[in-house]
Design a protein around this motif. Structure first.
Motif, mmCIF file in Angstrom:
data_model
loop_
_atom_site.group_PDB
_atom_site.id
_atom_site.type_symbol
_atom_site.label_atom_id
_atom_site.label_comp_id
_atom_site.label_asym_id
_atom_site.label_seq_id
_atom_site.Cartn_x
_atom_site.Cartn_y
_atom_site.Cartn_z
ATOM 1 N N ARG A 154 0.800 -1.262 0.036
ATOM 2 C CA ARG A 154 -0.027 0.053 0.048
ATOM 3 C C ARG A 154 0.811 1.283 0.133
ATOM 4 N NH1 ARG A 154 -5.381 -0.708 3.802
ATOM 5 N NH2 ARG A 154 -6.391 -2.499 2.477
ATOM 6 N N ASP A 155 1.933 1.103 0.523
ATOM 7 C CA ASP A 155 2.845 2.401 0.574
ATOM 8 C C ASP A 155 3.776 2.550 -0.625
ATOM 9 O OD1 ASP A 155 1.974 2.796 2.960
ATOM 10 O OD2 ASP A 155 3.596 2.269 4.095
ATOM 11 N N ALA A 156 3.538 1.395 -1.631
ATOM 12 C CA ALA A 156 4.493 1.603 -2.764
ATOM 13 C C ALA A 156 4.128 3.099 -3.667
ATOM 14 C CB ALA A 156 4.022 0.549 -3.799
ATOM 15 N N GLY A 157 5.331 3.764 -4.052
ATOM 16 C CA GLY A 157 5.178 5.096 -4.793
ATOM 17 C C GLY A 157 4.926 6.178 -3.833
ATOM 18 N N LEU A 158 4.885 5.847 -2.557
ATOM 19 C CA LEU A 158 4.781 6.985 -1.566
ATOM 20 C C LEU A 158 6.207 7.359 -0.674
ATOM 21 C CD1 LEU A 158 1.433 5.971 0.119
ATOM 22 C CD2 LEU A 158 1.736 7.555 -1.670
ATOM 23 N N HIS A 159 6.333 8.561 -0.429
ATOM 24 C CA HIS A 159 7.612 9.007 0.345
ATOM 25 C C HIS A 159 7.421 8.703 1.726
ATOM 26 C CE1 HIS A 159 11.179 11.081 1.284
ATOM 27 N NE2 HIS A 159 10.356 12.155 2.080
#
Length: 317
Positions: A154-159
């Motif tokens: 779910r945190d993929a592509g997030l900083h």
């Protein structure tokens, strides 16, 4: 057959009509006349070379071709709308939307907002206090403060801008502290249960804390709260002792409304992650909030002094 896309207005008319299964309702949504909407759909059918609707007496039904086009058209317009909102947010550095759980918003963020507002009067903060996992694109979110063990999918592509370590220890009204000087004596105290993190696998509870202290406590009873802030409020009123989360009780501890008299604290298998879309961390408003948040988080370290921090995972060994 040509793969050239038809006009966007025709596709928009089709998407609304397919969703409503009514030309009249679709026309009302798009603020056009039914005749104008029907013309757009006919032009789309001409472009395709096949009908998209069965026109019945008082209703319409999708043909096989219409059914094949409906979901992609709807998803396409949702993606366009999300992209448009994201583009507009890059131009609006004066508005920042943050999502966090209701308890964290009420107990940690809200008491500190005056300080941020004084430092950054040019930034307007909006909060979405919910346990629902909001989407950055479709829900117009700039920063998310999420509690849990972490989710790489779910945190993929997030900083990952910041992590906030959570720890728990018994907390009570100052008037109760003299009655329960040791962990063993606490077995006779009115116990408050915070069940808000029961959804987490291997969540930390009273039994874990007593085991870390070497105290047998097999028959504990007391009121149970599904919301962590309600459990903190009950302890603050003097109703009993809660295994409190420092993030939610920090303000009450700092102002002497709660005390945490024992040196044993457990670090659970979950904590807070502060996330934003990759690249958004450099935007002025986002950067200002993240920098301010990091300073405020470091102030919580004052409550760690003199405590034995025990990793809850080590209790399973």
């Amino acid at each position: 057959m040509s793969d050239r896309l038809p006009p966007l207005t025709a596709l928009r008319a089709f998407e609304a009509a397919a969703r409503h299964l009514s030309f009249q309702d679709a026309a009302a949504e798009l603020s056009v006349t039914p005749a104008a909407l029907s013309f757009q759909i006919k032009s789309l059918e001409t472009h395709l070379g096949a009908p998209l609707f069965h026109r019945l007496n008082r209703r319409v039904e999708l043909t096989e071709a219409g059914q094949a086009l409906t979901a992609p058209a709807s998803e396409g317009f949702q993606t366009l709308a999300a992209g448009w909102r994201a583009a507009k947010r890059t131009l609006d550095s004066g508005l920042l939307t943050i999502t966090a759980g209701p308890a964290f918003t009420a107990k940690w963020l809200a008491p500190r907002l005056f300080d941020f507002a004084q430092r950054h009067p040019e930034i307007e903060l909006r909060f979405a206090a919910t346990l629902k996992m909001l989407d950055f694109a479709t829900d117009d979110i700039d920063i998310a403060i999420r509690f849990g063990p972490g989710d790489e999918g779910r945190d993929a592509g997030l900083h990952l801008a910041l992590t906030i370590e959570e720890w728990v220890t018994p907390m009570m009204h100052p008037d109760l502290a003299a009655h329960y000087p040791t962990p063993a004596s606490l077995t006779e105290a009115p116990i408050i249960f915070d069940d808000s993190h029961a959804f987490l696998r291997n969540s930390v509870g009273w039994e874990d804390w007593f085991r870390a202290c070497g105290v047998a406590a097999d028959d504990l009873h007391g009121p149970r709260f599904s919301q962590a802030d309600h459990a903190i409020d009950a302890a603050q009123s003097g109703a009993g002792v809660v295994l409190g989360r420092v993030s939610l009780a920090e303000s009450a501890l700092r102002h002497g409304q709660l005390v945490a008299p024992y040196d044993v604290a457990l670090v659970p298998r979950a904590g807070f992650r502060v996330l934003c879309p990759e690249g958004a961390q450099t935007r002025p408003g986002t950067r200002a909030f993240l920098d301010w948040l990091a300073v405020e988080v470091r102030r919580m370290d004052d409550h760690r002094a003199g405590r034995r921090m025990i990793d809850a995972g080590a209790l399973e060994a």
